[in-house]
Design a protein around this motif. Sequence first.
Motif, short mmCIF file in Angstrom:
data_model
loop_
_atom_site.label_atom_id
_atom_site.label_comp_id
_atom_site.label_asym_id
_atom_site.label_seq_id
_atom_site.Cartn_x
_atom_site.Cartn_y
_atom_site.Cartn_z
N LEU A 253 49.35 35.96 33.93
CA LEU A 253 47.95 36.37 34.86
C LEU A 253 48.03 38.02 34.91
N THR A 254 49.19 38.35 34.57
CA THR A 254 49.27 40.03 34.66
C THR A 254 48.74 40.54 33.38
N THR A 255 48.99 39.79 32.21
CA THR A 255 48.29 40.31 31.12
C THR A 255 46.73 40.06 31.04
N HIS A 256 46.66 39.15 31.92
CA HIS A 256 44.96 39.00 32.08
C HIS A 256 44.46 40.25 32.72
N ARG A 257 45.25 40.49 33.69
CA ARG A 257 44.63 41.65 34.55
C ARG A 257 44.55 42.91 33.75
N GLU A 258 45.37 43.02 32.80
CA GLU A 258 45.25 44.16 31.91
C GLU A 258 44.01 44.12 31.05
N LEU A 259 43.36 43.05 30.42
CA LEU A 259 42.14 42.85 29.94
C LEU A 259 41.25 43.11 30.99
N VAL A 260 41.17 42.50 32.14
CA VAL A 260 40.25 43.05 33.26
C VAL A 260 40.15 44.36 33.47
N GLY A 261 41.20 45.15 33.37
CA GLY A 261 41.05 46.44 33.64
C GLY A 261 40.42 47.28 32.16
N MET A 262 40.84 46.71 31.22
CA MET A 262 40.20 47.23 29.89
C MET A 262 38.94 46.83 29.83
N ASP A 263 38.48 45.90 30.44
CA ASP A 263 36.92 45.80 30.39
C ASP A 263 36.02 46.55 31.43
N VAL A 264 36.71 46.93 32.41
CA VAL A 264 36.13 47.87 33.46
C VAL A 264 36.19 49.40 32.50
N TYR A 265 37.32 49.58 32.01
CA TYR A 265 37.35 51.00 31.60
C TYR A 265 36.43 51.37 30.35
N TRP A 266 36.30 50.32 29.41
CA TRP A 266 35.30 50.62 28.35
C TRP A 266 33.90 50.25 28.64
N GLY A 267 33.60 49.63 29.66
CA GLY A 267 32.26 49.66 30.22
C GLY A 267 31.88 51.17 30.76
N ALA A 268 32.79 51.70 31.34
CA ALA A 268 32.65 52.86 31.82
C ALA A 268 32.53 54.08 30.68
N ILE A 269 33.09 53.68 29.67
CA ILE A 269 33.25 54.62 28.51
C ILE A 269 31.72 54.48 27.85
N VAL A 270 31.24 53.28 28.03
CA VAL A 270 29.80 53.23 27.41
C VAL A 270 28.63 53.87 28.07
N LYS A 271 28.98 53.80 29.39
CA LYS A 271 28.05 54.48 30.23
C LYS A 271 28.00 56.15 30.28
N ILE A 272 29.26 56.54 29.88
CA ILE A 272 29.40 57.99 29.50
C ILE A 272 28.90 58.36 28.14
N PHE A 273 29.26 57.50 27.19
CA PHE A 273 28.90 57.81 25.94
C PHE A 273 27.91 56.65 25.40
N PRO A 274 26.82 56.54 25.84
CA PRO A 274 25.77 55.43 25.36
C PRO A 274 25.43 55.31 23.99
N ASN A 275 25.67 56.33 23.02
CA ASN A 275 25.04 56.28 21.81
C ASN A 275 26.16 56.14 20.88
N LEU A 276 27.33 56.14 21.28
CA LEU A 276 28.60 56.10 20.56
C LEU A 276 28.89 54.70 20.08
N PRO A 277 28.96 54.16 18.68
CA PRO A 277 29.16 52.67 18.49
C PRO A 277 30.42 52.31 18.82
N ALA A 278 31.85 52.94 18.42
CA ALA A 278 32.99 52.71 18.42
C ALA A 278 33.22 52.14 19.96
N PRO A 279 32.90 52.76 21.17
CA PRO A 279 33.22 52.19 22.51
C PRO A 279 32.49 51.04 22.78
N ALA A 280 31.18 51.05 22.25
CA ALA A 280 30.45 49.75 22.51
C ALA A 280 31.14 48.74 21.94
N ALA A 281 31.62 48.98 20.69
CA ALA A 281 32.34 47.56 19.79
C ALA A 281 33.62 47.30 20.66
N ALA A 282 34.27 48.23 21.35
CA ALA A 282 35.69 48.10 22.04
C ALA A 282 35.12 47.32 23.28
#
Length: 420
Positions: A253-282
Amino acid sequence: MRQRPPYLLIWVILIYVNVPGIGQINPIKAAKDLGKSVPEKRDPAPSNPNTSRPTPAPSSSSSRPAATSTGTNTATALDATAESSPAKSFIANFWKAIDKLKAASAGQQYNLYYSNITSAETNLRNIKMRDPNYDTKALEAELDKYKAEHQGANTQKETTRDIAANTIRFMSDLFESDQTSYSSNLNLEQGIPAHQAKIQAFTDKVNQFLASNPDQSVIKSKESIATQKANFVAGAVAEYEKSINENTSKAGLTTHRELVGMDVYWGAIVKIFPNLPAPAAASQAVKAALVRLGSEAQMLAKFNKNEVEKMKNTKMPAAVTVNPALEAEFKKVIAEMGWKESVVKINLLTRDWSTLYHNITGNIIARTQEAAVVAKKNDGNCILYSITIVQEYTGAGKYGSSKHYADGVLADKFLCENAK
């Protein structure tokens, strides 16, 4: 007699004309003495009283003089009060500075604006000193208007600078420091709540940043970094997902939490860079992995299933030889170690004793044997060990009694029926 040079005449006349207190010198006589012919001085014609210059009126008004447009520049014509003032030149220079301010932009031509305000202030002070009776209220009111505009532009400039600095600081933290990862120093009971609080704090921080009207030019300058980091996400997600799918304990479950953290992080990156395709794909790659992994309960069930499969497939290392006397030596050493488990099976992993030599002298110091040992715990479950015993060399080809030398756990959960 040698004739004096003519420039001496000029010098004498200049002294008479320009130097006070030397008027008693007669330039006509001086010229004659020098042998030069100089026209006699004549009285000027009487002036016409009808054309004489009127006496200036006392300084009482300072209304803005009329100005005539000459293309992009403005030529100022002083009124009678300004014309007659001893501070006439300063008044003219003041209005020239005001005209330049009128043509300039406080926001776009900040330095030019500042220099002309300074010029107008200097001339205003000189006006007051040169002509104390001159009414400067209108001049001050006009200058105050542009000073207010300049102060507004200065405030805006400082605000813009602060926004840029805050944006740079936030973006540096965003890409260079730990933001949403799980702390492996904590157990799951402590770690999961701490991680949830951590990613919530990060989410709040991002929302506050976006609401602060950040400097878009700074954000744009970080687009390449966001793209580069995003390009590595898919590979990392695949590794995490594989690890979770193969895990055999709730520690997965610790590895699963890493993925949960990545989900929040890259969701924020998409908000900051809404027009960049790479963060959206990530971001999509992380979300898709979380969907495939399912809920926490589903993952725990998978871990249990993986553990059972692993136990079924975990076999005891095969014995390389059978030697009941040597096996008895291992049982004796285990009993001396105080183990509470009971020995189920011993497989010897070395056929002969392995001799140990002194590093410097090369003399024999001991010999060892290694075995795989399955022991049953009090709860009925078995555990698989690797144990090494040692006999110290006593000389003349003889060795002492067997003692514990080393041990390790090969499988902490082992099916007792696999003890073969």
